[in-house]
Enzyme design. Structure first.
Site, PDB file in Angstrom:
ATOM      1  N   ASP A  32     -86.446 121.670 121.311  1.00 23.48           N
ATOM      2  CA  ASP A  32     -85.815 122.953 121.546  1.00 23.48           C
ATOM      3  C   ASP A  32     -85.291 122.815 122.977  1.00 23.48           C
ATOM      4  OD1 ASP A  32     -88.399 125.255 120.523  1.00 23.48           O
ATOM      5  OD2 ASP A  32     -87.154 123.994 119.532  1.00 23.48           O
ATOM      6  N   TYR A  35     -81.820 121.255 122.284  1.00 24.24           N
ATOM      7  CA  TYR A  35     -80.893 122.328 121.248  1.00 24.24           C
ATOM      8  C   TYR A  35     -80.517 123.291 122.280  1.00 24.24           C
ATOM      9  CZ  TYR A  35     -79.909 126.111 118.239  1.00 24.24           C
ATOM     10  OH  TYR A  35     -79.326 127.082 117.613  1.00 24.24           O
ATOM     11  N   SER A  81     -79.574 147.238  92.067  1.00 23.37           N
ATOM     12  CA  SER A  81     -81.189 147.404  92.563  1.00 23.37           C
ATOM     13  C   SER A  81     -81.932 146.800  91.480  1.00 23.37           C
ATOM     14  CB  SER A  81     -81.179 148.775  92.589  1.00 23.37           C
ATOM     15  OG  SER A  81     -80.816 149.712  91.479  1.00 23.37           O
ATOM     16  N   LEU A  82     -83.366 146.921  91.035  1.00 22.13           N
ATOM     17  CA  LEU A  82     -84.148 146.486  90.261  1.00 22.13           C
ATOM     18  C   LEU A  82     -85.018 147.646  89.845  1.00 22.13           C
ATOM     19  CD1 LEU A  82     -85.700 142.929  92.068  1.00 22.13           C
ATOM     20  CD2 LEU A  82     -84.039 143.405  89.958  1.00 22.13           C
ATOM     21  N   GLU A 111     -89.773 134.978  91.800  1.00 23.39           N
ATOM     22  CA  GLU A 111     -89.647 134.861  93.320  1.00 23.39           C
ATOM     23  C   GLU A 111     -90.460 135.763  94.003  1.00 23.39           C
ATOM     24  OE1 GLU A 111     -85.275 135.237  93.722  1.00 23.39           O
ATOM     25  OE2 GLU A 111     -84.957 133.817  92.142  1.00 23.39           O
ATOM     26  N   LYS A 113     -90.869 138.801  96.404  1.00 26.65           N
ATOM     27  CA  LYS A 113     -90.008 139.841  96.636  1.00 26.65           C
ATOM     28  C   LYS A 113     -90.273 140.141  98.215  1.00 26.65           C
ATOM     29  CE  LYS A 113     -88.494 144.493  95.182  1.00 26.65           C
ATOM     30  NZ  LYS A 113     -88.386 145.179  96.406  1.00 26.65           N
ATOM     31  N   ASP A 115     -89.818 141.601 101.993  1.00 29.23           N
ATOM     32  CA  ASP A 115     -89.696 142.960 102.246  1.00 29.23           C
ATOM     33  C   ASP A 115     -88.823 142.942 103.556  1.00 29.23           C
ATOM     34  OD1 ASP A 115     -89.988 145.568 102.237  1.00 29.23           O
ATOM     35  OD2 ASP A 115     -92.046 145.538 103.113  1.00 29.23           O
ATOM     36  N   ARG A 134     -76.277 146.104 101.896  1.00 27.46           N
ATOM     37  CA  ARG A 134     -76.183 146.519 100.318  1.00 27.46           C
ATOM     38  C   ARG A 134     -75.256 147.898 100.378  1.00 27.46           C
ATOM     39  NH1 ARG A 134     -78.581 148.243  95.025  1.00 27.46           N
ATOM     40  NH2 ARG A 134     -79.852 149.724  96.341  1.00 27.46           N
ATOM     41  N   GLU A 169     -82.231 138.059 101.541  1.00 27.94           N
ATOM     42  CA  GLU A 169     -82.851 139.269 102.305  1.00 27.94           C
ATOM     43  C   GLU A 169     -82.848 138.680 103.794  1.00 27.94           C
ATOM     44  OE1 GLU A 169     -83.601 141.551 100.122  1.00 27.94           O
ATOM     45  OE2 GLU A 169     -85.232 142.883 101.058  1.00 27.94           O
ATOM     46  N   TYR A 221     -81.189 134.483  97.512  1.00 29.98           N
ATOM     47  CA  TYR A 221     -81.780 134.366  96.142  1.00 29.98           C
ATOM     48  C   TYR A 221     -80.773 134.765  95.114  1.00 29.98           C
ATOM     49  CZ  TYR A 221     -82.374 139.110  97.654  1.00 29.98           C
ATOM     50  OH  TYR A 221     -82.124 140.249  98.357  1.00 29.98           O
ATOM     51  N   LYS A 310     -94.211 145.438  91.291  1.00 24.54           N
ATOM     52  CA  LYS A 310     -94.732 145.883  92.820  1.00 24.54           C
ATOM     53  C   LYS A 310     -96.244 145.808  92.938  1.00 24.54           C
ATOM     54  CE  LYS A 310     -92.187 147.923  95.301  1.00 24.54           C
ATOM     55  NZ  LYS A 310     -91.226 148.896  95.622  1.00 24.54           N
ATOM     56  N   CYS A 404    -120.220 160.192 127.491  1.00 24.26           N
ATOM     57  CA  CYS A 404    -120.692 159.914 126.178  1.00 24.26           C
ATOM     58  C   CYS A 404    -120.638 161.026 125.297  1.00 24.26           C
ATOM     59  CB  CYS A 404    -121.964 159.090 126.254  1.00 24.26           C
ATOM     60  SG  CYS A 404    -122.779 158.779 124.545  1.00 24.26           S
ATOM     61  N   CYS A 407    -124.853 161.549 124.387  1.00 20.59           N
ATOM     62  CA  CYS A 407    -125.841 161.859 125.266  1.00 20.59           C
ATOM     63  C   CYS A 407    -125.359 162.593 126.398  1.00 20.59           C
ATOM     64  CB  CYS A 407    -126.750 160.851 125.367  1.00 20.59           C
ATOM     65  SG  CYS A 407    -125.871 159.438 126.548  1.00 20.59           S
ATOM     66  N   CYS A 422    -121.022 153.646 127.227  1.00 16.48           N
ATOM     67  CA  CYS A 422    -121.973 154.813 127.349  1.00 16.48           C
ATOM     68  C   CYS A 422    -123.205 153.865 128.598  1.00 16.48           C
ATOM     69  CB  CYS A 422    -122.782 155.209 126.347  1.00 16.48           C
ATOM     70  SG  CYS A 422    -124.216 156.333 126.647  1.00 16.48           S
ATOM     71  N   CYS A 427    -129.623 156.081 125.287  1.00 13.22           N
ATOM     72  CA  CYS A 427    -128.641 156.852 124.501  1.00 13.22           C
ATOM     73  C   CYS A 427    -128.972 157.014 122.961  1.00 13.22           C
ATOM     74  CB  CYS A 427    -127.201 156.749 124.689  1.00 13.22           C
ATOM     75  SG  CYS A 427    -126.046 157.167 123.631  1.00 13.22           S
TER      76      CYS A 427
HETATM   77  S1  IVH Z   1     -82.729 140.004  93.206  1.00 11.97           S
HETATM   78  C1  IVH Z   1     -80.576 142.078  90.292  1.00 11.97           C
HETATM   79  N1  IVH Z   1     -84.703 138.812  94.460  1.00 11.97           N
HETATM   80  O1  IVH Z   1     -85.395 143.855  96.468  1.00 11.97           O
HETATM   81  C2  IVH Z   1     -81.004 141.203  91.422  1.00 11.97           C
HETATM   82  N2  IVH Z   1     -83.970 140.921  95.031  1.00 11.97           N
HETATM   83  O2  IVH Z   1     -85.724 146.419  94.810  1.00 11.97           O
HETATM   84  C3  IVH Z   1     -81.109 142.157  92.674  1.00 11.97           C
HETATM   85  N3  IVH Z   1     -85.530 141.545  97.068  1.00 11.97           N
HETATM   86  O3  IVH Z   1     -82.168 145.121  96.986  1.00 11.97           O
HETATM   87  C4  IVH Z   1     -81.784 141.573  93.669  1.00 11.97           C
HETATM   88  N4  IVH Z   1     -86.583 139.760  97.519  1.00 11.97           N
HETATM   89  O4  IVH Z   1     -83.284 143.795  98.953  1.00 11.97           O
HETATM   90  C5  IVH Z   1     -83.940 140.000  94.505  1.00 11.97           C
HETATM   91  N5  IVH Z   1     -86.181 137.347  95.460  1.00 11.97           N
HETATM   92  C6  IVH Z   1     -85.430 138.657  95.239  1.00 11.97           C
HETATM   93  C7  IVH Z   1     -85.970 139.519  96.294  1.00 11.97           C
HETATM   94  C8  IVH Z   1     -85.022 140.893  95.959  1.00 11.97           C
HETATM   95  C9  IVH Z   1     -86.493 140.783  97.764  1.00 11.97           C
HETATM   96  C10 IVH Z   1     -84.952 143.151  97.531  1.00 11.97           C
HETATM   97  C11 IVH Z   1     -83.571 143.006  97.686  1.00 11.97           C
HETATM   98  C12 IVH Z   1     -83.094 144.332  96.598  1.00 11.97           C
HETATM   99  C13 IVH Z   1     -84.430 144.919  96.175  1.00 11.97           C
HETATM  100  C14 IVH Z   1     -84.372 145.238  94.940  1.00 11.97           C
END
Ligand code: IVH
Length: 662
Positions: A32, A35, A81-82, A111, A113, A115, A134, A169, A221, A310, A404, A407, A422, A427
């Site tokens: 570090d 760096y 979106s998914l 993969e 997901k 957060d 996005r 992400e 991803y 989910k 307390c 008591c 206490c 007590c």
């Molecule tokens: S794929 C069609 N892969 O989840 C593909 N999304 O609910 C669209 N996310 O907006 C996204 N990990 O922010 C993909 N391995 C992953 C992900 C991922 C997290 C989030 C991403 C997306 C949201 C969809």
């Protein structure tokens, strides 16, 4: 090239290489310090020769000039979106639909997901040009300056096509989140509620230096625009290509040949999510073949070729109706949240722990607040923090009571302690808890004396300490509510049997601070009788193998108190066995010589009970996993200890496995 320009190029190459090794290959090549020194030298050079500064320079990661508002960031290829699935049958229905539309069974990539926040990074000629959120999927916000501060986002790619949008992400590691909150607390600033919001807030800073302070991370991803090279044919190839360009890709992505494999992956990570250093809220399942993806197309904004499994929620918002106080057997005041009942992950939560007064103050939690409650597996739910936007007017910061609540005696907060106590050893709340603890399975194992009977005994004035239990007779017990003849004789029989448990159990049952089953067994073996132990000095106590100064202090403190010595004397008079075999050199029992680590929540044994069973069988229980650990006993929501055991190749058993060993 001028000398400064050559040196700047050299430094940039060195830093980019170090970043790649550190963040992509997970194998740091320089310290570090080296760096930081390289980065400092480069920044000085660029300051002295502004013409040398370029937007790709690694110095731009740690604070460029503050930008004004964010401009719109159009996505040539929309960011999707998914759809979500929540259980096995949803998942199988998704698979069936894919197979039907495709005309054959599909293979998938699973993969984690992550957060965080979706981000699109535009590289041209292998150089990072811009970055956008996005937004609505068609247009996001241009956060290029801020994203340049993220060390995981490479400034340049190796062997990338002419134009590519790298999508993934932006997120905050749990460790970085904890460190950030620790430094904010130290600076007297309010702490952040969760990593995701902290990452989102970080990206929206007007000054990139503030973004840099949050130490965000990135996993790629997906791709958007892709021109100037042969595109990958599958998601597996796509992830490999991103990795080869030098972009971080999550290591847990896995190809799955069948939907059963997909389901196993989802279940595994729902169980093991706590072992990761970042938060995930599900699994993303994608059809592997990109040709098949194109054929399947979209239903509105959601692709038909992917879905998100989910996990069950771990957090919910609800109203904090009030703050209650529990008084423990040591007199410790434990604050807890009384909540408007709320469902979290399939369970109704009415109460949650608030830890201690410092924690309440640090999070500024007030009765009347809407709060975020976290519940994971069998771990006790806790209050994450208030939702400040929803705070009603006229609330005041919470103050711990000065008397307390049971008591009315004054409470005391020892210096350096986060808890108040206490001060009245008599007590009723403390006495009830001591009696209940005495009777638990990990202690004297007296069946039938639980919460209700302990409280009734204290309330009726029949028990002021644990020795009084042995003065109970049928007549006295029969005066209590719900005590029929059979129950009375069972309790008396259990009390009689408990007299022969021996010194180790008695010591664990007395509730001496820091003396649980393991330390009780060590002390019993060292001193042999309670009289020897009671007169031992701190120094003599600390000579015991495995007993440190803090435990020694606590034991000496306990026996220094006249009331405690009196209880011990009376226990002896009632015929309790207060002796133990001295120095069992070779511990006897089926688990002799074996060391255990218990982690997570076991289905039917508390940690104390499991410890008592192991110690009774001659085994040892330790708090941390090492090469010397023989077995890890893992329950629900086992975390980093389980992960460590797995890497060290230590045998892992569940509660049933432990019982089998016994
Ligand atoms: S794929 C069609 N892969 O989840 C593909 N999304 O609910 C669209 N996310 O907006 C996204 N990990 O922010 C993909 N391995 C992953 C992900 C991922 C997290 C989030 C991403 C997306 C949201 C969809």
């Amino acid at each position: 090239m001028s000398a400064p320009a050559a040196r700047a190029a050299e430094l940039r190459a060195q830093i980019d290489e170090a970043n790649r090794n550190y963040h992509v290959l997970d194998a740091p090549t320089i310290s570090d310090e080296t760096y930081d020194a390289a980065l400092r030298e480069l920044r000085d050079l660029e300051d002295a020769h502004p013409d040398l500064a370029t937007p790709e320079s690694p110095t731009q990661r740690v604070g460029g000039a503050p930008s004004s508002d964010f401009s719109p960031y159009p996505h040539g290829v929309p960011m999707l979106s998914l759809s979500n699935v929540f259980d096995e049958s949803d998942l199988r229905a998704f698979d069936a639909r894919v197979a039907k539309l495709a005309g054959e069974p599909a293979t998938y990539v699973c993969e984690l997901k992550i957060d965080g926040l979706a981000m699109s990074l535009r590289y041209e000629g292998g150089v990072l040009r811009s970055a956008g959120t996005r937004g609505d999927g068609t247009t996001g916000e241009d956060v290029t300056g801020n994203v340049r501060t993220v060390r995981d986002v490479p400034r340049t790619l190796r062997g990338a096509p002419q134009t590519i949008d790298v999508r993934g992400e932006i997120y905050l590691r749990k460790s970085a989140f904890a460190a950030l909150n620790a430094s904010r607390t130290a600076a007297g600033l309010p702490s952040f509620a969760n990593p995701r919001n902290t990452a989102a807030g970080g990206l929206r800073q007007k000054d990139p230096r503030l973004t840099a302070e949050r130490k965000l991370s990135f996993f790629a991803y997906a791709i958007g625009a892709f021109a100037g090279a042969e595109p990958p044919a599958t998601q597996v190839e796509l992830l490999a290509a991103l990795r080869a360009y030098g972009v971080p890709v999550n290591e847990h992505a896995t190809a799955c040949a069948t939907i059963d494999d997909v389901l196993a992956f989802c279940r595994r990570w729902e169980d093991e999510r706590a072992t990761l250093d970042y938060e995930i809220d599900g699994v993303v399942i994608k059809v592997d073949s990109l040709a098949l993806q194109a054929k399947l197309g979209y239903a509105g904004k959601d692709p038909r070729w992917a879905t998100a499994f989910k996990f069950r929620a771990q957090e919910a918002r609800t109203k904090l109706l009030d703050i209650g106080i529990n008084v423990s057997r040591s007199g410790k005041l434990n604050p807890y949240a009384i909540l408007d009942p709320v469902g979290i992950g399939g369970v109704t939560v009415k109460m949650a722990t608030l830890h201690n007064a410092d924690d309440i103050a640090r999070k500024d939690i007030r009765p009347g607040d809407t709060v975020i409650v976290h519940r994971a597996g069998d771990v006790i739910p806790y209050v994450v923090g208030p939702v400040l936007e929803l705070r009603p007017k006229k609330t005041a910061p919470y103050a711990m009571p000065l008397a307390c609540p049971v008591c009315g005696s004054p409470v005391e907060r020892p210096e350096g302690d986060v808890f108040s106590y206490c001060t009245n050893v008599a007590c009723p709340a403390q006495v009830t808890e001591r009696i209940r603890h005495w009777c638990t399975r990990g202690a004297m194992d007296i069946e039938g004396v639980g919460d209700a009977l302990s409280a009734a005994l204290v309330e009726a004035g029949l028990c002021a300490n644990v020795a009084d239990l042995y003065d109970l007779d049928a007549e006295k017990l029969a005066t209590l509510p719900r005590m029929g003849d059979r129950t009375v004789s069972n309790v008396l029989g259990e009390l009689e049997r408990s007299k022969t448990r021996g010194l180790a159990r008695v010591l664990a049952a007395l509730g001496i601070r820091y003396v649980g089953g393991q330390n009780a067994a060590l002390l019993a073996g060292e001193f042999g009788t309670i009289d020897e132990l009671a007169v031992a000095s701190r120094e003599r106590l600390a000579e015991t193998d495995g007993i440190g100064p803090q435990i020694a202090e606590s034991v000496a403190f306990f026996f220094a108190r006249e009331s405690n010595r009196d209880v011990v004397r009376r226990l002896a008079e009632r015929g309790l066995d207060l002796t133990a075999p001295l120095h069992p050199k070779e511990p006897v029992g089926v688990l002799a010589g074996k060391t255990f680590v218990i982690t997570g929540t076991l289905p039917s044994l508390s940690r104390e009970e499991a410890t008592a069973l192991i110690v009774d069988a001659g085994g040892k229980v330790s708090g941390s996993v090492s090469k010397k650990t023989s077995y890890v006993v893992a329950g629900e929501e086992a975390g980093s200890k389980l992960a460590k055991a797995q890497t060290l190749g230590i045998e892992i058993v569940d509660e049933a496995g432990l019982r089998a060993l016994l």
